[in-house]
Enzyme design. Structure first.
Site, PDB file in Angstrom:
ATOM      1  N   HIS A  18       0.839  -1.215   0.000  1.00 21.68           N
ATOM      2  CA  HIS A  18       0.000   0.000   0.000  1.00 21.68           C
ATOM      3  C   HIS A  18       0.868   1.258   0.000  1.00 21.68           C
ATOM      4  O   HIS A  18       0.575   2.219  -0.718  1.00 21.68           O
ATOM      5  CB  HIS A  18      -0.891   0.040   1.253  1.00 21.68           C
ATOM      6  CG  HIS A  18      -1.884  -1.074   1.369  1.00 21.68           C
ATOM      7  ND1 HIS A  18      -1.985  -1.865   2.490  1.00 21.68           N
ATOM      8  CD2 HIS A  18      -2.845  -1.519   0.514  1.00 21.68           C
ATOM      9  CE1 HIS A  18      -2.954  -2.749   2.325  1.00 21.68           C
ATOM     10  NE2 HIS A  18      -3.494  -2.560   1.129  1.00 21.68           N
ATOM     11  N   LYS A  42     -20.584  -6.040   9.274  1.00 14.33           N
ATOM     12  CA  LYS A  42     -19.871  -7.221   8.767  1.00 14.33           C
ATOM     13  C   LYS A  42     -18.387  -6.941   8.924  1.00 14.33           C
ATOM     14  O   LYS A  42     -17.764  -6.377   8.046  1.00 14.33           O
ATOM     15  CB  LYS A  42     -20.240  -7.404   7.276  1.00 14.33           C
ATOM     16  CG  LYS A  42     -19.674  -8.627   6.611  1.00 14.33           C
ATOM     17  CD  LYS A  42     -19.974  -8.628   5.118  1.00 14.33           C
ATOM     18  CE  LYS A  42     -18.760  -8.189   4.359  1.00 14.33           C
ATOM     19  NZ  LYS A  42     -18.814  -7.967   2.987  1.00 14.33           N
ATOM     20  N   ARG A  93      -1.677  -5.936  -8.630  1.00 12.00           N
ATOM     21  CA  ARG A  93      -0.518  -6.807  -8.459  1.00 12.00           C
ATOM     22  C   ARG A  93      -0.550  -7.814  -9.602  1.00 12.00           C
ATOM     23  O   ARG A  93      -0.039  -7.572 -10.669  1.00 12.00           O
ATOM     24  CB  ARG A  93      -0.560  -7.507  -7.095  1.00 12.00           C
ATOM     25  CG  ARG A  93      -0.289  -6.569  -5.929  1.00 12.00           C
ATOM     26  CD  ARG A  93      -0.733  -7.157  -4.633  1.00 12.00           C
ATOM     27  NE  ARG A  93      -2.152  -7.487  -4.673  1.00 12.00           N
ATOM     28  CZ  ARG A  93      -2.893  -7.783  -3.634  1.00 12.00           C
ATOM     29  NH1 ARG A  93      -2.371  -7.864  -2.455  1.00 12.00           N
ATOM     30  NH2 ARG A  93      -4.172  -8.038  -3.759  1.00 12.00           N
ATOM     31  N   SER A 131      -2.582  -7.791   2.885  1.00  9.93           N
ATOM     32  CA  SER A 131      -2.864  -7.765   4.329  1.00  9.93           C
ATOM     33  C   SER A 131      -3.309  -9.154   4.786  1.00  9.93           C
ATOM     34  O   SER A 131      -2.939  -9.617   5.859  1.00  9.93           O
ATOM     35  CB  SER A 131      -3.963  -6.743   4.635  1.00  9.93           C
ATOM     36  OG  SER A 131      -3.580  -5.465   4.233  1.00  9.93           O
TER      37      SER A 131
END
Ligand code: PNS
Length: 165
Positions: A18, A42, A93, A131
Site C-alpha cells: 500500500h 460485517k 498486483r 494484508s
C-alpha cells in the site's frame, strides 16, 4: 487546481505494498486521501477502523497534508465526490486482481461517471504482499518483517499474539 485522489481499501493493516502505491500516487496527484472502508455490520477485521487510520497517519506523518487518512462507510464514489476527489486509485498486483477491479471500476463509473479510476502497478518486490497473507503468516509465527511499515510491524505481532488460542 489541486488534484485529489482517494485510495480506498480495508488496510487491515496497511502494508508496504500500500505504501508503494501511495508514494506512486503522490507523483501524479497533489493530495491522496487514504480511505479505510468499514462496515459495522460485517467486520472480521483484526484492527478497528480507528486503529487502521492511526497506523496510516503514523506511516505518512512526514508527508504532512499531502497524505491524509480517514474512515468511510457507504458508497465509495459518494465519499470521493464529497471530498472533492477527481480520481480513485487502486493498486494492481497480479492478473488475478483484474476481474474484481474491472467489475468495481465499471460499477463505480455507472454510479458516478465523473470520478475516474486510476490503476497503479505495485513494484515487483511487493507483488506477493497482501494484508490477508501477512496476517495469516504472522498468526502462524512466520517472519513478516519488511512487509509492513516499521510502526505497524510491532502492532501486528502483538495482535497476532493476542489472537492465538
Ligand atoms: O482493499 P479492498 O478490501 O479490496 O477494498 C475494497 C473497497 C473498500 C475498495 C470496496 O469494497 C469499496 O469500494 N467499498 C465501499 C462500498 C462501495 O462503494 N461498494 C460498491 C463498489 S463497486
Amino acid at each position: 487546481m489541486t488534484r485529489t485522489a482517494v485510495y480506498p481499501g480495508s488496510f487491515d493493516p496497511i502494508t508496504n505494498g500500500h505504501v508503494d502505491i501511495i508514494r506512486r500516487s503522490l507523483q501524479v496527484f497533489d493530495r491522496v486521501i487514504v480511505a479505510v472502508s468499514f462496515n459495522p455490520h460485517k467486520d472480521s477485521s483484526w484492527f478497528s477502523s480507528d486503529e487502521r487510520v492511526e497506523m496510516i497517519r503514523e506511516t505518512f506523518r512526514a508527508e504532512g497534508e499531502r497524505v491524509s487518512a480517514d474512515a468511510f462507510s457507504g458508497l465509495l464514489v459518494d465519499y470521493a465526490a464529497a471530498k472533492g476527489a477527481t480520481a480513485i486509485v487502486r493498486g494492481l498486483r497480479a492478473v488475478a486482481d483484474f476481474e474484481y477491479e474491472f467489475q468495481m471500476t465499471s460499477m463505480n463509473r455507472h454510479l458516478r461517471p465523473q470520478v475516474e479510476t486510476v490503476f497503479m502497478v505495485a513494484a515487483e518486490s511487493h507483488f506477493y504482499i497482501s494484508s490477508r497473507l501477512v496476517k495469516e503468516v504472522a498468526s502462524l509465527g512466520g517472519n513478516v518483517a519488511g512487509l509492513l511499515p516499521d510502526q505497524v510491524l510491532p502492532r501486528l505481532l502483538a495482535r497476532a499474539r493476542d489472537r492465538r488460542p
